[in-house]
Design a protein around this motif. Structure first.
Motif, mmCIF file in Angstrom:
data_model
loop_
_atom_site.group_PDB
_atom_site.id
_atom_site.type_symbol
_atom_site.label_atom_id
_atom_site.label_comp_id
_atom_site.label_asym_id
_atom_site.label_seq_id
_atom_site.Cartn_x
_atom_site.Cartn_y
_atom_site.Cartn_z
ATOM 1 N N ARG A 287 -5.851 6.076 1.074
ATOM 2 C CA ARG A 287 -4.570 6.786 0.953
ATOM 3 C C ARG A 287 -3.856 6.750 2.300
ATOM 4 N N PRO A 288 -2.580 6.301 2.340
ATOM 5 C CA PRO A 288 -1.859 6.294 3.617
ATOM 6 C C PRO A 288 -1.761 7.695 4.188
ATOM 7 N N GLY A 289 -2.080 7.809 5.456
ATOM 8 C CA GLY A 289 -2.003 9.124 6.094
ATOM 9 C C GLY A 289 -0.665 9.322 6.771
ATOM 10 N N LEU A 290 0.039 10.396 6.437
ATOM 11 C CA LEU A 290 1.325 10.717 7.057
ATOM 12 C C LEU A 290 1.248 12.104 7.669
ATOM 13 N N GLU A 291 1.567 12.189 8.934
ATOM 14 C CA GLU A 291 1.644 13.503 9.560
ATOM 15 C C GLU A 291 2.833 14.244 8.980
ATOM 16 N N GLY B 269 -8.262 3.168 -3.382
ATOM 17 C CA GLY B 269 -9.497 2.748 -4.012
ATOM 18 C C GLY B 269 -9.459 1.346 -4.582
ATOM 19 N N GLU B 270 -8.281 0.708 -4.557
ATOM 20 C CA GLU B 270 -8.164 -0.651 -5.108
ATOM 21 C C GLU B 270 -8.633 -1.672 -4.071
ATOM 22 N N LEU C 37 -5.537 2.310 6.819
ATOM 23 C CA LEU C 37 -4.997 1.990 5.494
ATOM 24 C C LEU C 37 -6.022 1.311 4.592
ATOM 25 N N VAL C 38 -7.037 0.703 5.193
ATOM 26 C CA VAL C 38 -8.102 0.084 4.410
ATOM 27 C C VAL C 38 -9.427 0.359 5.096
ATOM 28 N N ASP C 39 -10.501 0.258 4.327
ATOM 29 C CA ASP C 39 -11.824 0.285 4.941
ATOM 30 C C ASP C 39 -12.725 -0.693 4.206
ATOM 31 N N SER C 40 -13.800 -1.058 4.855
ATOM 32 C CA SER C 40 -14.690 -2.070 4.298
ATOM 33 C C SER C 40 -15.882 -1.417 3.613
ATOM 34 N N ARG C 41 -16.366 -2.098 2.567
ATOM 35 C CA ARG C 41 -17.583 -1.684 1.879
ATOM 36 C C ARG C 41 -18.554 -2.856 1.952
ATOM 37 N N ILE D 77 0.840 -1.207 0.000
ATOM 38 C CA ILE D 77 0.000 0.000 0.000
ATOM 39 C C ILE D 77 0.869 1.248 0.000
ATOM 40 N N ARG D 78 1.877 1.277 0.872
ATOM 41 C CA ARG D 78 2.710 2.477 0.978
ATOM 42 C C ARG D 78 3.593 2.669 -0.249
#
Length: 256
Positions: A79-83, A34-35, A66-70, A26-27
């Motif tokens: 999208r990976p979140g980076l501070e 969206g994949e 990093l992922v979510d369910s539908r 992912i990173r």
């Protein structure tokens, strides 16, 4: 994009290994935003683990955002979140920024190399050797070899077998890769520099392959010290042109 995974090795917690492998894809962008993740059945088959292990790994990715369910569709990449990291603008001239990041790399890479020498498998060594050869092939083809260099060092990190170290390196990748672009651009201008890098890489790989943790740590630290020396020796015109341009994202703390 289709991604295929290899069966994981016994050792650390299986769910941690599966989660780290998925997170790396992912990173790196090989599993894009969206994949859809491969199905649970596919992951079970490719990793050679149970459904419980896969579910635990995916749950960890979900908790990291990093992922979510539908509903009724599966798990999808976010999208990976980076501070954003910030630097003191008084001290981050191009050269200084690169040298500071090389210092960070020296601390991390030395520890990673020592662990890799203790834990690497034959498969790990094959991956590391392939990554090393890919750097040379890229250079011979006229490319800068930055992506190949990053993959080489990440292969060593994978051999270290510590998912938290890998996550730390992934988190810092926006800066580490930017600094690598600067160092390799400088090294490409001088044949002796490029030869030094090759020798340092070979020494590092040899120590890991020999299973000598102390030598591996020393080789990794010396490689980073060598990178710093080469940056110090870069001619002023380099910083006025390629060096300054490539280091600009580091100064602004933006993604490279």
């Amino acid at each position: 994009m289709s991604v295929t995974f290899s069966a994981i090795q016994p050792g650390l917690r299986l769910a941690d290994q599966v989660a780290s492998a998925l997170e790396a894809e992912i990173r790196a962008g090989r599993l894009g935003e969206g994949e859809r993740l491969p199905t649970e059945a596919v992951l079970v088959q490719q990793f050679g683990v149970s459904r419980t292990v896969v579910r635990e790994a995916v749950s960890r990715l979900k908790s990291q955002g990093l992922v979510d369910s539908r509903q009724g569709s599966g798990m999808y990449v976010r999208r990976p979140g980076l501070e954003p990291l910030t630097f003191d603008p008084v001290t981050v001239a191009s050269k200084e920024a690169v040298l500071q990041i090389v210092e960070v790399r020296r601390a991390l890479e030395a520890e990673v190399a020592e662990l890799a020498a203790q834990r690497r498998s034959d498969a790990d060594m094959a991956t590391i050797r392939d990554a090393l050869h890919a750097i040379d092939a890229a250079v011979q083809a006229g490319r800068d070899g930055v992506d190949e260099d990053v993959r080489f060092h990440r292969a060593i990190a994978q051999a270290a077998g510590n998912p938290f170290l890998i996550r730390t390196l992934d988190y810092l990748s926006q800066f580490l890769q930017g600094a690598t672009r600067v160092t390799r651009a400088n090294e490409a201008r001088h044949a002796p520099f490029a030869a030094d890098v090759l020798r340092e890489h070979e020494r590092l790989v040899g120590a890991i392959e020999a299973g000598d943790p102390a030598a591996a740590r020393a080789a990794a630290a010396e490689h980073m010290r060598g990178a710093a020396r080469r940056i110090e020796q870069a001619d002023p015109m380099f910083w006025q042109h390629d060096g300054g341009r490539l280091a600009r994202p580091l100064i602004s703390a933006g993604p490279v």
